[in-house]
Write an enzyme that holds these catalytic residues in place. Structure first.
Site, PDB file in Angstrom:
ATOM      1  N   TYR A 191      -5.231  16.317  12.114  1.00 36.83           N
ATOM      2  CA  TYR A 191      -4.103  16.799  12.904  1.00 36.83           C
ATOM      3  C   TYR A 191      -2.838  16.204  12.282  1.00 36.83           C
ATOM      4  O   TYR A 191      -2.669  14.991  12.257  1.00 36.83           O
ATOM      5  CB  TYR A 191      -4.226  16.381  14.366  1.00 36.83           C
ATOM      6  CG  TYR A 191      -5.249  17.170  15.143  1.00 36.83           C
ATOM      7  CD1 TYR A 191      -4.865  18.264  15.914  1.00 36.83           C
ATOM      8  CD2 TYR A 191      -6.597  16.839  15.100  1.00 36.83           C
ATOM      9  CE1 TYR A 191      -5.798  18.994  16.631  1.00 36.83           C
ATOM     10  CE2 TYR A 191      -7.538  17.561  15.799  1.00 36.83           C
ATOM     11  CZ  TYR A 191      -7.130  18.642  16.572  1.00 36.83           C
ATOM     12  OH  TYR A 191      -8.064  19.364  17.265  1.00 36.83           O
ATOM     13  N   HIS A 373      -6.912  24.418  28.368  1.00 36.75           N
ATOM     14  CA  HIS A 373      -6.982  23.163  27.603  1.00 36.75           C
ATOM     15  C   HIS A 373      -7.961  22.186  28.241  1.00 36.75           C
ATOM     16  O   HIS A 373      -7.867  21.880  29.427  1.00 36.75           O
ATOM     17  CB  HIS A 373      -5.606  22.506  27.529  1.00 36.75           C
ATOM     18  CG  HIS A 373      -5.591  21.225  26.758  1.00 36.75           C
ATOM     19  ND1 HIS A 373      -5.669  21.181  25.380  1.00 36.75           N
ATOM     20  CD2 HIS A 373      -5.516  19.936  27.162  1.00 36.75           C
ATOM     21  CE1 HIS A 373      -5.638  19.928  24.980  1.00 36.75           C
ATOM     22  NE2 HIS A 373      -5.546  19.148  26.039  1.00 36.75           N
TER      23      HIS A 373
END
Length: 572
Positions: A191, A373
């Site tokens: 990430y 999410h």
């Protein structure tokens, strides 16, 4: 399936078509093990009973990192059919295409095209997309050993809105929020975070569309990306370009959490409705944006450079409504937890009728998109609208959810939420591989249950979430400790996380926790955009009463009629 030439040999077949009934997934009709479903390619005849699948295929995604397989598809909601096209750059001795609940090979449903050396065969099976290449010839499907072939997984959101995109205004401007020529690390998962600065003189604009900007050749490695706006209360955010989990990254990056745009592999350009746009620039906003790019590099490719990101399209001609983003679900707190060794454990977050009555305008709001999410243990997310105690309609649902594939999903039909309605977000978790309880929090091994809804007109209600009342949770710890023979109560002396970890987890302690979550009062976070609660008493609130639940939909193959529902009328 339609093959256009009955004399095709295997090496000539580079495009395959599949037609299937679609609800939440594609269903191919028969088991691949059944010899009766194996046919020679040379014996196939064109299907002239109906026209060919609509071309071109508007949705497409590369399946493998080398881009030797590309899946494309089109959707007909009127007939509840999906047309699929698989393009194979180099076929070798065959190809496998299949689907399963979470990308596992066990109990996967497969379509197999293979050759024995003399003949070419096609076997059908019944829908994460799995692919694989056959490196050796097969004489029958019984010889197929998935453990001996290189297989891969690609997550795809197949069911997309079938409405044409709105026209962009003539004065639209663009801004690329992209990575600064990053060298992608040679590890499977990275990430990457980058701080992007807007001009100090930028006035208020409306974002009306955004799309991905992918460095050519990296289409199969750039997995998903998000752009966050930093808090306007932070006057300066330092420059940064590096891994998001780097311990040396500036702490102020943690204040860049307001989602502006999100893209995941296979996602198309995201358009706002013609009468709404997302504010960017001007008073009350931040000029600092955080780009987050997830690189998925399973082949550990080295030295690959990347400048991918998201292109924002915005206009100074403000639309009638400001769009807004609201958080639904559970508060990020260890008060909510999932016991270990659970196949399916459920947690629900509530946006109560009291909060919507307090915060929403009389005509309500219109939800047109959402982003689900969870973290790694999440398996399913569902948000339902409740009015007068009855489940009215599903806002968004994904029971094959993966934290590795999170995109903003445009609803085919906008959902009108009125004052006094309730929104319930329910998440499903699997912790069979964990020995300790999983508590709520920001860490990847902690959990979340959130639906970021995109709506208009914008209100001051930024967050509508809940958690179980802490006092009732302490009663749970007291009870379980005494039941397990632990007379010394440590309640209040140690953290909630430690109290969870000190319990002896068995079926009974898990069942009692589940019962607590489904009956105990809740603490509501009915928050304004300033992060302050709306006026009112929000502690020890009763759970929303649900007296009628929606029936599971039936599909045409089960005898149901085709859908005829129409979208609600939006305000003008």
């Amino acid at each position: 399936m339609r093959i256009l030439n009955k004399h095709l040999r295997l090496q000539d077949v580079t495009i395959m078509y599949f037609t299937a009934l679609a609800a939440l997934m594609v269903i191919l009709v028969a088991s691949y093990q059944a010899p009766a479903n194996v046919v020679k390619v040379s014996s196939l005849k064109p299907d002239t009973s109906s026209p060919l699948p609509p071309l071109p295929m508007p949705f497409r995604v590369p399946l493998d990192p080398r881009r030797e397989l590309q899946l494309a598809w089109n959707i007909s909601y009127a007939t509840q059919e999906i047309y699929m096209e698989l393009r194979v750059a180099k076929l070798r001795h065959g190809v496998v295409l299949g689907m399963s609940d979470r990308g596992e090979l066990n109990n996967a449903d497969l379509v197999v095209l293979w050759e024995s050396g003399n003949e070419s065969y096609f076997g059908e099976g019944t829908v994460h997309v799995i692919y694989g290449f056959l490196e050796q010839r097969l004489t029958s499907l019984e010889q197929l050993n998935l453990s001996r072939i290189h297989t891969g997984l690609q997550r795809v959101l197949m069911l997309r809105p079938d409405t044409p995109p709105p026209t962009l205004p003539p004065d639209v401007q663009t801004r690329d929020v992209v990575a600064p020529n990053v060298t992608i690390p040679n590890q499977e998962t990275t990430y990457w975070c980058f701080i992007h600065r807007l001009p100090e003189t930028m006035t208020k604009n409306h974002i009306v569309m955004y799309e991905s900007v992918i460095t050519p050749g990296n289409e199969a490695i750039v997995h998903h990306m998000e752009v966050f706006e930093c808090s306007p209360d932070i006057p300066e955010v330092p420059d940064y370009s590096g891994p998001c989990d780097d311990k040396m990254k500036p702490g102020k990056l943690n204040f860049c959490r307001h989602v502006l745009a999100a893209w995941a592999m296979g996602a198309e350009a995201f358009y706002y409705p013609p009468d709404a746009g997302l504010p960017i620039g001007g008073p009350g906003s931040s000029r600092f944006l955080r780009l987050e790019v997830h690189y998925h590099n399973p082949l550990l490719i080295s030295g690959r450079r990347d400048s991918s990101g998201i292109r924002l399209h915005y206009t100074p001609s403000l639309r009638h409504y400001d769009g807004g983003i609201m958080e639904l679900g559970l508060v990020y707190t260890p008060i909510m937890a999932v016991p270990p060794k659970q196949h399916a454990f459920y947690l629900s977050g509530y946006c109560t009728s009291k909060c919507t009555e307090t915060a929403l305008p009389p005509e309500g709001i219109f939800i047109f998109a959402s982003q689900l999410h969870t973290h790694l243990a999440g398996r399913g997310v569902r948000t339902v609208l409740v009015r007068g105690g009855k489940e009215l309609e599903i806002v968004q649902e994904d029971q094959h959810f993966s934290t590795h594939y999170q995109t903003i999903r445009v609803l085919r039909k906008m959902v009108n939420v009125l004052p006094g309605d309730a929104l319930i977000t329910k998440c499903t978790y699997n912790t069979e591989d964990r020995r300790q309880p999983t508590v709520g929090g920001f860490g990847i091994m902690e959990e979340m249950c959130v639906n970021y809804i995109h709506y208009y007109p914008r209100t001051q209600l930024e967050l509508c979430k809940s958690h179980v009342d802490p006092g009732y949770l302490q009663k749970y710890f007291n009870f379980i400790n005494r039941f397990q023979g632990n007379d010394r109560c440590v309640c209040g002396e140690v953290s909630v996380t430690e109290q969870y970890s000190q319990l002896q987890w068995d079926a009974f302690s898990g069942e009692v926790l589940d019962s607590l979550y489904n009956t105990a009062p809740i603490s509501m976070h009915c928050n304004q955009s300033t992060a302050r609660l709306f006026p009112g008493d929000w502690d020890k609130q009763p759970l929303p009463a649900v007296t009628s639940i929606l029936e599971k939909p039936r599909y045409p193959c089960e005898g149901a009629a085709l859908p005829t529902s129409r979208p609600p009328t939006a305000p003008v």
